[in-house]
Design an enzyme around this catalytic site. Structure first.
Site, mmCIF file in Angstrom:
data_model
loop_
_atom_site.group_PDB
_atom_site.id
_atom_site.type_symbol
_atom_site.label_atom_id
_atom_site.label_comp_id
_atom_site.label_asym_id
_atom_site.label_seq_id
_atom_site.Cartn_x
_atom_site.Cartn_y
_atom_site.Cartn_z
ATOM 1 C CG ASP A 57 32.262 44.673 -35.960
ATOM 2 O OD1 ASP A 57 31.972 44.846 -34.958
ATOM 3 O OD2 ASP A 57 32.782 45.482 -36.925
ATOM 4 N NE ARG A 111 28.384 47.799 -41.141
ATOM 5 C CZ ARG A 111 29.613 48.257 -40.947
ATOM 6 N NH1 ARG A 111 29.781 49.776 -41.144
ATOM 7 N NH2 ARG A 111 30.955 47.399 -41.056
ATOM 8 C CD GLN A 126 34.653 46.935 -44.437
ATOM 9 O OE1 GLN A 126 34.130 48.422 -44.399
ATOM 10 N NE2 GLN A 126 35.092 46.113 -43.489
ATOM 11 C CG ASP A 237 38.647 55.510 -38.112
ATOM 12 O OD1 ASP A 237 39.079 54.316 -38.138
ATOM 13 O OD2 ASP A 237 37.819 55.960 -37.510
ATOM 14 C CD GLU A 250 36.122 55.737 -40.918
ATOM 15 O OE1 GLU A 250 36.250 54.618 -40.779
ATOM 16 O OE2 GLU A 250 35.522 56.507 -40.179
ATOM 17 C CB SER A 253 38.152 51.731 -39.668
ATOM 18 O OG SER A 253 38.310 51.635 -38.359
#
Length: 336
Positions: A57, A111, A126, A237, A250, A253
């Site tokens: 991704d 990340r 996640q 979301d 959030e 998603s």
């Protein structure tokens, strides 16, 4: 430090030891419900992929994945996944899943370009899930019903935690409010997308924001979305109002994934038509992969929310700037 929020008079209701117990309690309950309600089977997933496969991704297109060489394979490098959005669809075909069957897995990612604050870490954990659907199910009604199912699981988890821990009160509303990004821009034209999210979520308690990625009437998109997994007309979301930090948080998603037509259109809009030559994207264009719906649900995010923590570092182990560690220690925030 400018983004770090330090709630006044905050203190964790749980010790470090009890927090670890509570994290397992949240995760065990939630993933059991998720698997049962969406008909998902747990599978193993990669920590890294071949960058030439097109399976990683690329998020908003600017984040740099972590890559490494391989001692015994000089012809390849490995690339730490940034999410499993594309890999899951490939896996559904490879593992032989049928329509209305799906998978879920633990997704751990690094990340390195993430700007850390109370809810963002360079370590991402996640539940990534994906389910095979019929082509005729590629519509907003199917998306909304799936959102409602996920939201019900969130509400049941909160109710369960409120029974386990006296200090946790139920704050999620009974129903989630649906709104598109264009409707949100029309409602708050003078505000930024993040400000719009805050105001609508504070007003409604729980919101599903749909149609993310394409340009709005203002000429700007609400938020970035890679062009080659979610259909920008069929994604969403889930955000909830979080009073501990006074923010819109959030938690998930998700989206119905691109078909051959929406992929071609979105690659053109994003100026990424070269990706059509990659194996994953080529398989979609050639109708070789199943039509699917899927998403990601932040494990640390939901633990933070349900346990009423002020910082994501209270429910996951990561690296933080020294000034963040110092400020947290001085303000009752116990980082793991």
């Amino acid at each position: 430090m400018e983004k770090l929020k330090l709630p006044k008079e905050y203190h964790s209701e749980l010790s470090l030891h009890d927090t670890q117990v509570a994290i397992k309690t949240v995760k065990d309950f939630f993933q059991s419900m998720l698997s049962a309600r969406l008909n998902l089977q747990r599978v193993s997933a990669p920590l890294f992929v071949d960058p030439t496969s097109g399976l990683n991704d690329n998020l908003n297109g600017v984040e740099r994945p972590v890559a490494f060489d391989i001692l015994n394979d000089k012809d390849h490098t490995g690339e730490i996944v940034q999410s499993l959005a594309k890999w899951k669809r490939f896996a559904l075909k490879k593992y032989g899943f049928n329509i209305e069957e799906g998978l879920y897995t633990d997704m751990n990612a690094i990340r390195r370009d993430e700007e850390t604050d109370n809810i963002h870490s360079i370590f991402v954990d996640q539940w990534d899930w994906e389910k095979v659907i019929r082509k005729e199910d590629r519509n907003l009604d199917y998306l909304k019903e799936t959102v409602r199912q996920v939201y019900k699981i969130l509400r049941k988890t909160e109710k369960f935690l409120s029974i386990q821990y006296d200090y946790i009160e139920e704050i999620l509303p009974h129903d989630i409010f649906f709104i598109t990004t264009q409707e949100l821009e029309d409602m708050f034209p003078e505000y930024t997308p993040k400000e719009r999210e805050y105001y609508i979520t504070k007003a409604k308690g729980a919101v599903c924001i749909m149609k993310i990625g394409d340009k709005l009437a203002s000429g700007e998109p609400h938020d970035g979305r890679a062009p080659d997994y979610d259909d920008w007309e069929l994604n969403a979301d889930i955000l909830v109002y979080y009073p501990v930090l006074d923010i819109a948080l959030e938690l998930s998603s998700m989206g119905i994934r691109v078909d051959e037509n929406s992929l071609k259109s979105q690659l053109e809009k994003a100026g990424c038509t070269d990706r059509a030559k990659l194996p994953f994207q080529k398989a979609i264009l050639n109708k070789e992969l199943p039509y699917t719906i899927g998403g990601g649900i932040g494990q640390s995010r939901i633990c933070m929310f349900f346990l009423r923590k002020a910082h994501i570092g209270e429910v996951q182990s990561s690296l933080w700037p020294l000034e963040t560690e110092k400020a947290c220690a001085e303000n009752g925030i116990q980082l793991l």
